[in-house]
Each structure stands twice: as structure tokens, then as C-alpha cells.
Design an enzyme around this catalytic site. Sequence first.
Site, PDB file in Angstrom:
ATOM      1  N   GLY A   1      51.670  45.360  40.340  1.00 57.82           N
ATOM      2  CA  GLY A   1      50.491  45.219  40.395  1.00 57.82           C
ATOM      3  C   GLY A   1      49.812  43.797  41.025  1.00 57.82           C
ATOM      4  N   ASP A   2      50.725  43.108  41.700  1.00 63.07           N
ATOM      5  CA  ASP A   2      50.652  41.604  41.910  1.00 63.07           C
ATOM      6  C   ASP A   2      50.951  41.143  42.658  1.00 63.07           C
ATOM      7  OD1 ASP A   2      48.641  38.827  42.470  1.00 63.07           O
ATOM      8  OD2 ASP A   2      48.284  39.578  40.374  1.00 63.07           O
ATOM      9  N   ASP A   3      50.975  39.903  43.540  1.00 58.87           N
ATOM     10  CA  ASP A   3      52.238  39.646  44.305  1.00 58.87           C
ATOM     11  C   ASP A   3      53.857  39.269  43.714  1.00 58.87           C
ATOM     12  OD1 ASP A   3      50.045  38.308  45.881  1.00 58.87           O
ATOM     13  OD2 ASP A   3      49.825  36.931  44.861  1.00 58.87           O
TER      14      ASP A   3
END
Length: 481
Positions: free
Chosen positions: A261-263
Site C-alpha cells: 500500500g506504499d512504496d
Amino acid sequence: MCTYFALLTLQVTGIATLLVLVALILGQKGAEARKGRILESFEYIAMSCRAHSASITDFGGIGDGKTSNTKAFQDAVNHLSQYANDGGAQLYVPAGQWLTGSFSLTSHFTLYLHKDAVLLASQDMSEWPVLKALPSYGRGRDAAGGRFASLIFGTNLTDVVVTGANGTIDGQGAFWWQNFHKGKLKYTRPYLIEFMYSDNIQISNLTLLNSPSWNVHPVYSSNILVQGITIIAPITSPNTDGINPDSCTNVRIEDSYIVSGDDCIAVKSGWDEYGISFGMPTKQLVIRRLTCISPYSAAIALGSEMSGGIEDVRAEDITAIHTESGVRIKTARGRGGFVKDIYVKGMTLHTMKWVFWMTGNYKAHADNHYDPNALPVIQGINYRDIMADNVSMAARLEGIEGDPFTQICISNVTIGMAAKAKKVPWTCTDVKGISSGVSPRPCDQLPDQGPEKITACDFPAEPLSIDRVVLKSCTYRMKYT
């Protein structure tokens, strides 16, 4: 008739002999079981092999998914630490579901997970010690106070291996995500694996699921190998970055698959005035053979906490699918620091919002005490040999007024635009550089140098020292007691 009885006698005698042999074998195996039987043989590749081994079951571990094993893990590590100067020790985690809170490792130590072993992160907050905020951040990420210790943690260590036969570490993150969204956490969520102030660390051949926050976080450390890691979290989960080298030197990340859900990879080095004061850059970082899926973030992000500096990053053979951007540089006024000598080649991108994204307007600050005159230096950014399709916008490059991003080089790049792509594929402000062999045509701030310059963007030929690390084959025969 005599012949029949003779044959019958031989058969009965043979059966009796066989039964005796079976009884002897079973008796011998029973004796072995009482003494400790061989469970299995296994081998793996590691920086170091160990002279001593034990199983978590030797310390009262119970793999039923319900019984807390936090004390068993910490007791095992504490006991095995006596062998640090005698060839080191390995803790074996067999098949089962091993519920545990945070525990800390020791030097000259290996934690090995069987292919069917699952470490389940406890949802009892009392099993997670609270640590002070990192000095290069000045505060926690989720809250102004401290932070929960990571599930697997270590500080001031040397020669540590966390590996397995693709065993699983399940952070059971939904519990933490819900509390985060509801504003119920007094401290920053734990990570799955974190090492601080450590040297010669290997994290390999594991599956990491549903981390409460970041997955792998080496910080203030050197000579780090992250290899063969699968990381999976829901694409809407908050801050589930994959691998975050933070104020580290000589790091190698390779052969990994990340859905988050992120980098997927987030390179960091401290936040605003705290990172500037701490002054420890991330440098000499290799990223290769990475596959990333992250619809709301980047395959590789540099920043936004980069106030200690980021230098000499080499990324190659990167595949991103349904990911917001390929490479993203995030910074702002007040960050200070630098991002320089970045080399990226060989990217294959499918369904992207942006291929390239740089922003000097990432305004999340640790507090209101940052110096707005602390301007970051962004220079020497090299991208080459990139293929992309179904892209909404080729690039969004936004430097800082009065502090342009310079020495940008983009070459041999073909970007296939999506059916509903933006009418203007490139936007550029406060940037300077060159391009060659790029389609669609870049903005005027990156003038085309002609086909003869298609290989203009540098990629260093000389390997870093982390690429010279020699791994050994380690073989073990484990016994239960």
C-alpha cells in the site's frame, strides 16, 4: 507333504525374523526419539554458517497459533548468545504457527524458518516494548511520541542472518491499521524486521505478510543484503512500505517481489532538522531484479525523509505493474540534504500514472521548527533503457523555485500512452538536464541531444563492495528434544 511343511516352516521363520527386525528397528527409533531424533536435513546460502543449533521447541515453544511464544523466543536468543564467540548459533523454527510479540536478536546469530513455519505477530500491545523515536526523525511517524519495537529487532549487532525456506512472517496488520485509522495509537506502529546501528546483516528467502507498517527497515547500519523476499499487503493498507534502507551504507536489495500500500522500496535518511543534524546519508545502494505492484505509490522512492542525504543509488532490471510511478523523488523546503548520483536502467513498466515523478513540494514535516531556508540539492539523476505502456502521463518534474533540480539525464526511453492519457505528457518546472531517444518528446528543459547520445546517461561499471560479498552453503541436521 514334507516339502509343503518345509516351505511353510521357512515362511513362518522368515516372517518371525522380519518381525524381530521390525521390533529392533522400532525399538532403536524409540530410543532415538527418547534421546532426540533427527528431524530433517536442510541447507541454505548465507554470509556465515553456525557451529551450534537449537529449535524453538527446546525452549518451550508451541506452534499452535494460540500460545504466546514471546518468552520462548527471547529465552532461546539469550541462551544461544553464549556461543557468539564460539562459531555462532542458529535458532530453528519448525513447521507450525508461532504466535509472538517483539523479540531481539544477538550477534553471530541465524534465525531460520522452515517452509511451513509462520511467525504470527501478537495483537497484545503489552508484548511490544516501546522505544524512543529515532534521533534522525525527532518523533514517531504515526504519533509524536515513541514507537513500538519491531517484531524481529536488533541494535548494535554484527553478523546476523534472518532466513528460511520461504517461511512466513505474518504481521496480522489489520488490527494495527484499524487502530491507526481510528487515531487510537499513542505510538508509531511496529515494523516486521528492523536492525539499528548494525553491520553485516542478511535478510533472505522469506515471505512477509500484512505488516503493521514498514516491512524491512535497516537503519544506521552497513553491509546489508536483502535477497529473495516476497512482501504482500493490501494495496490500500497504510504505510506498508516494502524495504526501507535508512541512513545506511552498502546495501544490496535483489530478487524480490513486493505488493504493498506504499512504496515498494523507499530510500530514506532522516526528517528535516533532525536528519540534517544527525547527518548520516544512505549511500552505495544496489537494487536489482525487483517486481513491484503498488497502485498508489512508487516502485522506488527517494525520500521524502532524505535530510541526511542520498547518494550513489544503482537500480536495474525493475518491473512495475499497476504502480503509480516508476521512480519518485520526494523532497521540500526545510528538508536540506541531497539526492545525487542516482542511476537507473532497464525498467519495464505496465499501467502507470507517471513514469518519472520528482517533486520539491512534499510538505509533510516533523514539526514547525524546520528551517524553510534549508534547501535540498537534487542533481545527477540518470535514467536510461526504459519501456513503458498504458501510461497516463510520462513525467511530472517539479523542482523548487530558486533551487532547481539539475543534471537530469533521460535516454533510450519509449513510453506508450494510455487511451485516456493527459494531453500534455510532460510537465517540467525548475529542472535542468538533457535527453536522447525519448518518446514522447520531453519538455524543453530536457533538450534532445540526438541519437548519438542515446547512451549518455551514466551507469557505473565498477561494482560496490556489497557485490563482492561471498555467500557460503550451510548444511544442518536438526534434532528435537
